[in-house]
Design a protein around this motif. Structure first.
Motif, PDB file in Angstrom:
ATOM      1  N   THR A 173      -4.262  -9.413  -1.652  1.00  0.00           N
ATOM      2  CA  THR A 173      -4.585  -8.505  -2.749  1.00  0.00           C
ATOM      3  C   THR A 173      -6.010  -7.990  -2.678  1.00  0.00           C
ATOM      4  N   THR A 174      -6.947  -8.856  -2.317  1.00  0.00           N
ATOM      5  CA  THR A 174      -8.360  -8.470  -2.370  1.00  0.00           C
ATOM      6  C   THR A 174      -8.847  -7.751  -1.114  1.00  0.00           C
ATOM      7  N   ALA A 175      -8.209  -7.984   0.030  1.00  0.00           N
ATOM      8  CA  ALA A 175      -8.669  -7.330   1.263  1.00  0.00           C
ATOM      9  C   ALA A 175      -8.598  -5.805   1.170  1.00  0.00           C
ATOM     10  N   PRO A 176      -7.500  -5.201   0.676  1.00  0.00           N
ATOM     11  CA  PRO A 176      -7.518  -3.739   0.521  1.00  0.00           C
ATOM     12  C   PRO A 176      -8.531  -3.266  -0.515  1.00  0.00           C
ATOM     13  N   MET A 177      -8.818  -4.122  -1.510  1.00  0.00           N
ATOM     14  CA  MET A 177      -9.815  -3.724  -2.508  1.00  0.00           C
ATOM     15  C   MET A 177     -11.209  -3.663  -1.894  1.00  0.00           C
ATOM     16  N   PHE A 178     -11.532  -4.635  -1.032  1.00  0.00           N
ATOM     17  CA  PHE A 178     -12.809  -4.559  -0.317  1.00  0.00           C
ATOM     18  C   PHE A 178     -12.845  -3.331   0.584  1.00  0.00           C
TER      19      PHE A 178
END
Length: 285
Positions: A183-188
């Motif tokens: 979830t967080t990798a695309p947000m970064f």
């Protein structure tokens, strides 16, 4: 309760994997072929009989060359570094889960064969001692079930179900980190995209003349590279989470039914009936 012996083996292997990844990164830094990411102008070969072309530009005017790892670090920025750290954590979690969520770890074949052999021989105390010595989840479920079996089969099965839920919760918690990374990798990556676009537009706004494409390339490169890195990490993390979670559900289902069947076999053990001797002739009953 945790699987101490497999966890110690997993920790040692995990340390080996992390050291291997660090050595691989160093290998790419020093042994990767050198890439020139700015294309040098093509120069035509002088024809025969024609004067030589103008002398080449001084060495100081040539575009700087970088290794692939150096270019990747420069193009990623701080948010790309966060994605890079998440990729290491993702690889470590996947390896740890693959090592711990094996059928041979939860249900060792040698223990199962020895335990069933003792049940067939009606050596229930020996079966209990063998299960108590084993560190697998199946052995711990059997020990809990046999301990509570004197209070009834329902209470024994309830105690086994509680232990199975605790173990399943611990494993689900470990798997949830993979979902968090997915979830967080695309947000970064999206943050890096926004940073790169802001950097490119700031270059346009602060320039009194039309900026050169090379001046805008750095911000656009940052935007595209961080997006790519985020997707490269998120997609395998999501696939690994789905596959490992389905494998865990099936594994816990199988081990729960197997432990219940073994405990029910112990509950249904044959009981030798004591038949009273007939009264002797001539005596009053």
């Amino acid at each position: 309760m945790s699987l101490d012996r497999p966890l110690r083996k997993t920790t040692r292997l995990l340390s080996f994997v992390l050291v291997s990844l660090a050595l691989t990164a160093g290998f790419f830094d020093f042994a990767t072929p050198v890439f020139a990411f700015q294309n040098a102008p093509n120069e035509a070969m002088p024809a025969a009989g024609q004067p030589d072309a103008q002398p080449a530009a001084p060495a100081g005017d040539l575009p700087a060359t970088k290794t692939f790892l150096q270019w990747l670090i420069d193009a990623s920025g701080p948010f790309g570094a966060c994605v890079f750290i998440e990729s290491f954590i993702m690889v470590a979690l996947i390896i740890m889960c693959l090592l711990q969520m094996r059928r041979s770890v939860f249900m060792p074949a040698d223990f199962l064969s020895e335990f069933e052999a003792k049940l067939t021989a009606h050596d229930y105390q020996g079966a209990f001692n063998r299960a108590k010595e084993d560190e697998s989840l199946l052995g711990r479920l059997i020990v809990v079930g046999m301990t509570k079996l004197q209070r009834g089969q329902d209470e024994a099965l309830a105690a086994m179900g509680e232990l199975g839920e605790d173990e399943n919760m611990a494993l689900e918690h470990r798997l949830s980190w993979l979902a968090l990374i997915a979830t967080t990798a695309p947000m970064f990556g999206l943050l890096g995209t926004v940073q790169g676009m802001v950097q490119a537009f700031d270059e346009i706004a602060s320039s009194s003349t039309t900026p050169k494409p090379s001046e805008l390339a750095e911000g656009i490169q940052l935007a595209l590279v961080t997006t790519l890195e985020g997707l490269i990490v998120a997609i395998p993390a999501m696939i690994a989470y789905s596959l490992l979670r389905n494998h865990l559900v099936r594994l816990m289902f199988d081990i729960g039914h197997l432990a219940e069947d073994l405990v029910k076999r112990i509950q249904a053990r044959p009981v030798v009936a004591v038949v009273a001797a007939p009264p002797a002739l001539g005596t009053q009953p």
